[in-house]
Design an enzyme around this catalytic site. Structure first.
Site, PDB file in Angstrom:
ATOM      1  N   SER A 122       0.832  -1.197   0.000  1.00  0.00           N
ATOM      2  CA  SER A 122       0.000   0.000   0.000  1.00  0.00           C
ATOM      3  C   SER A 122       0.879   1.264   0.000  1.00  0.00           C
ATOM      4  O   SER A 122       1.679   1.445  -0.909  1.00  0.00           O
ATOM      5  CB  SER A 122      -0.962  -0.042   1.190  1.00  0.00           C
ATOM      6  OG  SER A 122      -2.051   0.826   1.002  1.00  0.00           O
ATOM      7  N   ASP A 146      -0.588  -4.681  -3.612  1.00  0.00           N
ATOM      8  CA  ASP A 146      -1.952  -4.172  -3.642  1.00  0.00           C
ATOM      9  C   ASP A 146      -2.058  -2.648  -3.615  1.00  0.00           C
ATOM     10  O   ASP A 146      -2.828  -2.087  -2.830  1.00  0.00           O
ATOM     11  CB  ASP A 146      -2.789  -4.779  -2.510  1.00  0.00           C
ATOM     12  CG  ASP A 146      -4.264  -4.869  -2.921  1.00  0.00           C
ATOM     13  OD1 ASP A 146      -4.543  -5.523  -3.939  1.00  0.00           O
ATOM     14  OD2 ASP A 146      -5.120  -4.259  -2.255  1.00  0.00           O
ATOM     15  N   HIS A 292      -7.045  -6.581   0.886  1.00  0.00           N
ATOM     16  CA  HIS A 292      -5.948  -5.621   0.724  1.00  0.00           C
ATOM     17  C   HIS A 292      -4.696  -6.021   1.497  1.00  0.00           C
ATOM     18  O   HIS A 292      -3.582  -5.941   0.979  1.00  0.00           O
ATOM     19  CB  HIS A 292      -6.432  -4.242   1.176  1.00  0.00           C
ATOM     20  CG  HIS A 292      -5.404  -3.164   1.089  1.00  0.00           C
ATOM     21  ND1 HIS A 292      -4.725  -2.860  -0.083  1.00  0.00           N
ATOM     22  CD2 HIS A 292      -4.934  -2.300   2.038  1.00  0.00           C
ATOM     23  CE1 HIS A 292      -3.892  -1.859   0.137  1.00  0.00           C
ATOM     24  NE2 HIS A 292      -3.999  -1.502   1.415  1.00  0.00           N
TER      25      HIS A 292
END
Length: 315
Positions: A122, A146, A292
């Site tokens: 992220s 992700d 996620h």
């Protein structure tokens, strides 16, 4: 031998959860003082210099990688980004990839002896791209988890935003665990929630418990001033366009072998992944059946994926 107040108290359970038996690798907390007086902190795994550096996402900390690193079995460094874990908060609250990458570079230079396989999730993935673009000599390979430019690395479900917008301190960690479970957070069991809360909170000198990461305190302040939040939202929309362009520029500038690992129910859609491949047709794209937080939901599968991607590049 761990004690109830030891930050490494969960490692044995983490190891069992990923099928790792026998003695655990040595793990130590390391820290340094940056030029502006802030502290940068990290975890170092193994008894030889790290070959892989892990960068977590927004609102998390270096311990989010424990299970993945144990399953991977490589000497590794997991850095607490500024504003998270045991690293100092930024007074300007500038938690963007461009602002964070120089501190990560300082940590890699201080705590490793060779260029690194860099794995970033992220916000950490965007930071890894900024790092690889600006100091390519530190990065042998980059695996982004992700996230792609244009996706808000601070995004999340509504209950997560509401959870962090609540009080900034509590009377005990048990109270915070209860709150996490009431919001449907914490991994589904009290044991998992206790681990997450313990590793992401601290007890102040006055005995009150607070989140370690700066984001919860910023979210609480904005929740108390909705008129300011509305102004910031408008500014954020304009800033996001700039950061998206900057992020794609970083992705384009990465010279190290590049991979994207996405969760099939995560932030990166199939269309986002296709755009990533269009811009970087040389990159490898892998999808895993997770949300996620791929590294927390499927640490063994992610470790195997990292091993396979690393092996391909070493041939």
């Amino acid at each position: 031998m761990t004690t109830p107040d030891d930050e490494f108290r969960f490692l044995s359970t983490d190891a069992r959860s990923v099928g790792v038996a026998g003695d655990l690798p040595p793990v130590e907390r390391v820290s340094l003082i940056l030029d502006d007086g802030r502290t940068l902190s990290a975890l170092r795994f193994g008894d030889t210099p790290p070959v892989a550096t892990f960068i977590h996402g927004a609102g998390l900390n270096a311990h989010t990688w424990d299970s993945t690193i144990l399953a991977l079995g490589l000497p590794a460094l997991a850095i607490d980004l500024p504003g998270h874990g045991d690293s100092s908060w930024r007074s300007d609250a500038a938690y963007t990839a461009a602002s964070l990458a120089p501190d990560v570079a300082t940590g890699i230079r201080a705590w490793t002896s060779t260029p690194q396989l860099v794995i970033g999730h992220s916000l950490g993935g965007l930071t890894g791209a900024a790092l690889a673009a600006s100091v390519p000599e530190l990065v042998t390979q980059l695996i982004i988890i992700d996230i792609t430019p244009g996706i808000d690395p601070n995004a999340g479900a509504a209950q997560i935003r509401a959870f962090f917008a609540g009080p900034t301190d509590w009377s005990s960690r048990d109270e915070l665990v209860d709150r996490a479970l009431a919001f449907g957070l914490g991994g589904g069991t009290r044991e998992k929630a206790e681990r997450g809360v313990y590793l992401n909170s601290r007890v102040r000198e006055d005995g009150r418990v607070e989140w370690k990461h700066h984001f919860a305190h910023l979210a609480s302040a904005l929740a108390a001033a909705p008129e300011l939040a509305a102004q910031l939202d408008a500014q954020q929309d304009a800033l996001s366009e700039i950061l998206s362009a900057t992020g794609w520029n970083d992705i384009a500038a990465v010279t190290a072998p590049l991979s994207l690992v996405r969760g099939e129910q995560g932030f990166v859609t199939t269309e986002d992944a296709a755009e990533f491949s269009r811009r970087r047709p040389d990159a490898v794209v892998v999808a895993l059946p997770t949300g996620h937080n791929v590294h927390e939901e499927a640490p063994t599968a992610l470790a195997q994926t990292i091993t396979e991607l690393r092996s391909v590049e070493q041939r």
